[in-house]
Design a protein around this motif. Sequence first.
Motif, PDB file in Angstrom:
ATOM      1  N   GLU A 167       0.836  -1.194   0.000  1.00  0.00           N
ATOM      2  CA  GLU A 167       0.000   0.000   0.000  1.00  0.00           C
ATOM      3  C   GLU A 167       0.875   1.250   0.000  1.00  0.00           C
ATOM      4  O   GLU A 167       1.846   1.358   0.739  1.00  0.00           O
ATOM      5  N   GLY A 168       0.544   2.179  -0.864  1.00  0.00           N
ATOM      6  CA  GLY A 168       1.321   3.399  -0.993  1.00  0.00           C
ATOM      7  C   GLY A 168       2.286   3.370  -2.151  1.00  0.00           C
ATOM      8  O   GLY A 168       2.775   4.414  -2.587  1.00  0.00           O
ATOM      9  N   ALA A 169       2.567   2.169  -2.674  1.00  0.00           N
ATOM     10  CA  ALA A 169       3.503   2.051  -3.788  1.00  0.00           C
ATOM     11  C   ALA A 169       2.821   2.320  -5.119  1.00  0.00           C
ATOM     12  O   ALA A 169       3.496   2.562  -6.130  1.00  0.00           O
ATOM     13  N   VAL A 170       1.496   2.243  -5.153  1.00  0.00           N
ATOM     14  CA  VAL A 170       0.725   2.502  -6.365  1.00  0.00           C
ATOM     15  C   VAL A 170      -0.402   3.471  -6.013  1.00  0.00           C
ATOM     16  O   VAL A 170      -0.682   3.712  -4.843  1.00  0.00           O
ATOM     17  N   VAL A 171      -1.068   3.997  -7.029  1.00  0.00           N
ATOM     18  CA  VAL A 171      -2.165   4.934  -6.777  1.00  0.00           C
ATOM     19  C   VAL A 171      -3.307   4.203  -6.074  1.00  0.00           C
ATOM     20  O   VAL A 171      -3.481   2.991  -6.244  1.00  0.00           O
ATOM     21  N   PRO A 172      -4.094   4.916  -5.254  1.00  0.00           N
ATOM     22  CA  PRO A 172      -5.116   4.258  -4.436  1.00  0.00           C
ATOM     23  C   PRO A 172      -6.098   3.402  -5.222  1.00  0.00           C
ATOM     24  O   PRO A 172      -6.478   2.312  -4.773  1.00  0.00           O
ATOM     25  N   GLU A 173      -6.522   3.865  -6.401  1.00  0.00           N
ATOM     26  CA  GLU A 173      -7.523   3.118  -7.143  1.00  0.00           C
ATOM     27  C   GLU A 173      -6.971   1.772  -7.633  1.00  0.00           C
ATOM     28  O   GLU A 173      -7.713   0.787  -7.727  1.00  0.00           O
ATOM     29  N   PHE A 174      -5.680   1.724  -7.925  1.00  0.00           N
ATOM     30  CA  PHE A 174      -5.046   0.467  -8.335  1.00  0.00           C
ATOM     31  C   PHE A 174      -4.971  -0.487  -7.138  1.00  0.00           C
ATOM     32  O   PHE A 174      -5.286  -1.675  -7.231  1.00  0.00           O
ATOM     33  N   TRP A 175      -4.571   0.062  -5.987  1.00  0.00           N
ATOM     34  CA  TRP A 175      -4.453  -0.755  -4.776  1.00  0.00           C
ATOM     35  C   TRP A 175      -5.805  -1.332  -4.358  1.00  0.00           C
ATOM     36  O   TRP A 175      -5.908  -2.504  -3.995  1.00  0.00           O
ATOM     37  N   VAL A 176      -6.836  -0.516  -4.413  1.00  0.00           N
ATOM     38  CA  VAL A 176      -8.172  -0.972  -4.036  1.00  0.00           C
ATOM     39  C   VAL A 176      -8.614  -2.131  -4.912  1.00  0.00           C
ATOM     40  O   VAL A 176      -9.215  -3.106  -4.436  1.00  0.00           O
ATOM     41  N   ALA A 177      -8.309  -2.066  -6.205  1.00  0.00           N
ATOM     42  CA  ALA A 177      -8.681  -3.158  -7.107  1.00  0.00           C
ATOM     43  C   ALA A 177      -7.987  -4.455  -6.710  1.00  0.00           C
ATOM     44  O   ALA A 177      -8.594  -5.537  -6.744  1.00  0.00           O
ATOM     45  N   LEU A 178      -6.722  -4.362  -6.304  1.00  0.00           N
ATOM     46  CA  LEU A 178      -5.990  -5.558  -5.872  1.00  0.00           C
ATOM     47  C   LEU A 178      -6.614  -6.146  -4.613  1.00  0.00           C
ATOM     48  O   LEU A 178      -6.866  -7.357  -4.527  1.00  0.00           O
ATOM     49  N   VAL A 179      -6.876  -5.286  -3.636  1.00  0.00           N
ATOM     50  CA  VAL A 179      -7.419  -5.754  -2.362  1.00  0.00           C
ATOM     51  C   VAL A 179      -8.812  -6.344  -2.544  1.00  0.00           C
ATOM     52  O   VAL A 179      -9.154  -7.383  -1.965  1.00  0.00           O
TER      53      VAL A 179
END
Length: 266
Positions: A167-179
Amino acid sequence: MDNIVTFYRNSPEAITVNGERISEETITAVMAQFPDAPDPRQAAARSLVVRTLLRQRAANLGIEADNEEAAVEKLLEREVKLEPVADEEIRRYFDANRQRFRSGALFEVRHILFDTTRDGSDRATAQKAERALFHLRNNPEAFERVAAEESCCTSAKIGGALGQISEGAVVPEFWVALVNFGKAGLLPQLVETRFGHHIVMIDHLALGEALPFEAVQARIRDYLTGRLEQLTYQQYVAQLIGQAHIVGIDLGDQGPKPAGPGLPAE
């Protein structure tokens, strides 16, 4: 003469707000504030329309201040009532999104980036991304080849690999999709971010430990408060727009937008 006629035909229609004209020079000057917008002129013009409406409203109410910004601040304090976020709503959000609140989650990811941001409506590129995703659903082994051929990210040279990300290494919308996907495999939908549309493959993941409610309660409150404030201000501006006579710009649907899946991390 033909050149003069062509110039006037192609020049943008003058924008007026309740009879007050916003000059093209002003719009051009404000465009510098929106360098990443798909259409900087449109973004600048919309911003100026809203600013003009707020200034006019403050003047109509007789609000006095040292400058325009202070007047608008006083206006919003007077006319926009911000409700606090209830404790029950915070708990409800936590219960509905427990998978998002974990410590130390890691994902090993590959992606293919299609730049659909250049003019804001690159439908052909988005359709190309959809076709590539459809192909990879049936042929996941072709991911590295498609990444090398189609991705506009520098990672294309290594098959789209981003390595291990947290978390924090990519933009929030990308991270949310992964999670939200939460398992290894090809994400079934394109992931849209400020950089374009991504096809995403999760190779490995470690979700980390679940965080207790007490550890994230303040973080959720801040997020929901900010979201509520944004929606409330959007409603107020939409009301002003509905009551105004605006010429020269299509503001589209100015009603409150539905909240996205943003993780309250910032």
